[in-house]
Enzyme design. Structure first.
Site, PDB file in Angstrom:
ATOM      1  N   GLY A  73       0.766  -1.236   0.000  1.00 48.39           N
ATOM      2  CA  GLY A  73       0.000   0.000   0.000  1.00 48.39           C
ATOM      3  C   GLY A  73       0.798   1.288   0.000  1.00 48.39           C
ATOM      4  O   GLY A  73       0.209   2.361  -0.205  1.00 48.39           O
TER       5      GLY A  73
ATOM      6  N   CYS B 207     -11.243   1.523 -29.453  1.00 42.10           N
ATOM      7  CA  CYS B 207     -12.582   2.013 -29.789  1.00 42.10           C
ATOM      8  C   CYS B 207     -13.443   2.204 -28.561  1.00 42.10           C
ATOM      9  O   CYS B 207     -14.429   1.468 -28.349  1.00 42.10           O
ATOM     10  CB  CYS B 207     -13.242   1.035 -30.748  1.00 42.10           C
TER      11      CYS B 207
END
Ligand code: LLP
Length: 429
Positions: free
Chosen positions: A239, A355
């Protein structure tokens, strides 16, 4: 600190011009600096040295076996989250006794693989998993080493999609019921509950969550020991954040300051599972400009790195510094503050060829004018870049190169069109 620097307006990785690598290996290309990787690992090793920790490099962050091997050869173990990651860790030469097997949904097959390998520990996240692991261990005549992963129920601390210690997420054992679950396996002949694990979220830019988590963790360790569990390990997960924008991240020593005294108090051995801190700023993604265009008053740079190569901006609205590899005008290096308009820049969107309207690497970013063939560097792409890449739009996955000094070598070749359909071959109707 990293080893991506501009020398005379030309971006280098260590001593190699990035443009040279793009010309040799093609784009999009992930480029990693070995010195940065090792210095980042060293920073954690040094900061936590008083506890002689087991530092399990988190394979999910960047599982390239060459990078994992580098970590392992320099003293790290591995944190794995699937059978596939265990396979990568072992292929990289990681001794099983330095492997933590995490994951909220391990299958019986994965448990068997881990037990057969002899991993250090399974981080167990539910009552059901604990009992399934007991059954698998029994069928193999083994005792499974376990760390219970607690969800310590802390306030939000990072992006909701990657915050793993707020109440109600799928991760860990609820702090309100973990002791009941643990009580149920006291004396279990095939389970040895020997550790407490927590992973608070990622990325974290303050030591406070660790302080809060440890406060609760120390009480739990005491209670688990009272139940009769021989708790020897405290695993504080990963983390630790990095500088994506400016200097927002903490040094490893700031986390050590909070974690070390608690570990000492617990009498446990420390395990850590850092990923991003080690590899995040040790890698960049280089794309080549295909076209530029204007649409609806917006300026677009369409280059060949896309959301299938680096999905973080699309998925989390993450910020990655972007700057030309060889800026011809304006600043010679990326700006300290991207919010401010600079000479010779204007607001542009950096997008890829995929796309989807969501395919972008940067939005409304002040950047110099680009032209066909220019190279753009996307910084801090070493963590969760290649690891989360896909073949969407049947785009082949990028190549990866590791640089050390003035040397470079391919550590993953660019995929081919044949790779795209390889797994579909020999499947008969
Ligand atoms: N240990 C466990 C149990 C984890 O779940 C994670 C990350 C780590 C260690 C390593 O965390 P790190 O030191 O890298 O922060 N894809 C997201 C991040 C997801 C993190 C998943 N777990 C991103 O790109 O920001």
């Amino acid at each position: 600190m990293d080893h991506f620097t501009y020398r005379n307006r030309i971006l280098h990785c260590e001593d190699v011009p990035v443009a040279e690598l793009a010309a040799k290996y093609g784009t999009p290309l992930f480029i990693y600096s070995q010195a940065t990787l090792l210095e980042n690992l060293k920073e954690i090793q040094t900061a936590f040295a008083p506890a002689a920790p087991t530092i399990c490099y988190s394979i999910k962050t960047n599982g390239n076996t060459h990078i994992a091997r580098l970590m392992v050869n320099n003293g790290a173990g591995c944190d794995v989250t699937s059978g596939g990651e265990l396979y990568r860790a072992l292929t990289a030469g990681c001794p099983p006794e330095r492997i933590c097997f995490a994951g909220v949904g391990k299958t019986d097959e994965e448990m068997r693989y881990g037990l057969g390998t002899g991993v250090l520990m399974f981080n167990v996240e539910s009552h059901a998993e604990l009992h399934a692991l007991g059954e698998v261990a029994k069928s193999m005549g083994k005792v499974a080493p376990v760390a219970l992963r607690v969800n310590p129920d802390l306030p939000p601390k990072t992006h909701a999609k990657t915050d793993t210690s707020v109440k109600g997420v799928k991760f860990g054992l609820d702090i309100d019921t973990i002791l009941e679950v643990a009580q149920g396996v006291v004396g279990h002949p095939h389970l040895r509950v020997q550790g407490l694990h927590m992973h608070l979220g990622s990325p974290i830019l303050s030591a406070d969550p660790y302080r809060q988590g440890l406060e609760k963790g120390l009480k739990l360790i005491e209670a688990l020991r009272k139940q009769g569990h021989p708790i020897e390990y405290l695993n504080m997960g990963g983390g630790f954040g990095i500088n994506y924008r400016k200097q927002e991240a903490l040094p490893a020593s700031a986390f050590a300051e909070v974690i070390l005294p608690a570990v000492k108090q617990s009498g446990c051995k420390l395990v850590l599972e850092p990923g991003r801190f080690i590899v995040g700023n040790a890698g960049l993604l280089v794309g080549r400009v295909i076209f530029t265009k204007e649409s609806g008053g917006k300026h677009y740079i369409i280059q060949d790195a896309a959301m299938n190569d680096l999905i973080r901006p699309t998925l989390y609205d993450s910020f990655h510094r972007i700057w030309p590899v060889a800026p011809e005008v304006g600043l010679a290096t990326p700006p300290i503050d991207y919010e401010i308009e600079m000479a010779n820049t204007f607001k542009q969107n950096v997008v890829g060829p995929v796309c989807e309207s969501g395919d972008f690497l940067a939005k409304d970013r002040y950047l110099p004018r680009a032209k066909r063939g220019d190279l753009l560097a996307v910084f801090s792409a070493g963590a969760y870049g290649m690891a989360m890449s896909s073949n969407y739009n049947s785009r082949v996955r990028a190549a990866e190169v590791l640089v050390t000094g003035d040397k470079h070598r391919l550590i993953r070749r660019r995929e081919t069109f044949a790779d795209l359909i390889a797994a579909e071959e020999h499947c008969t109707a």
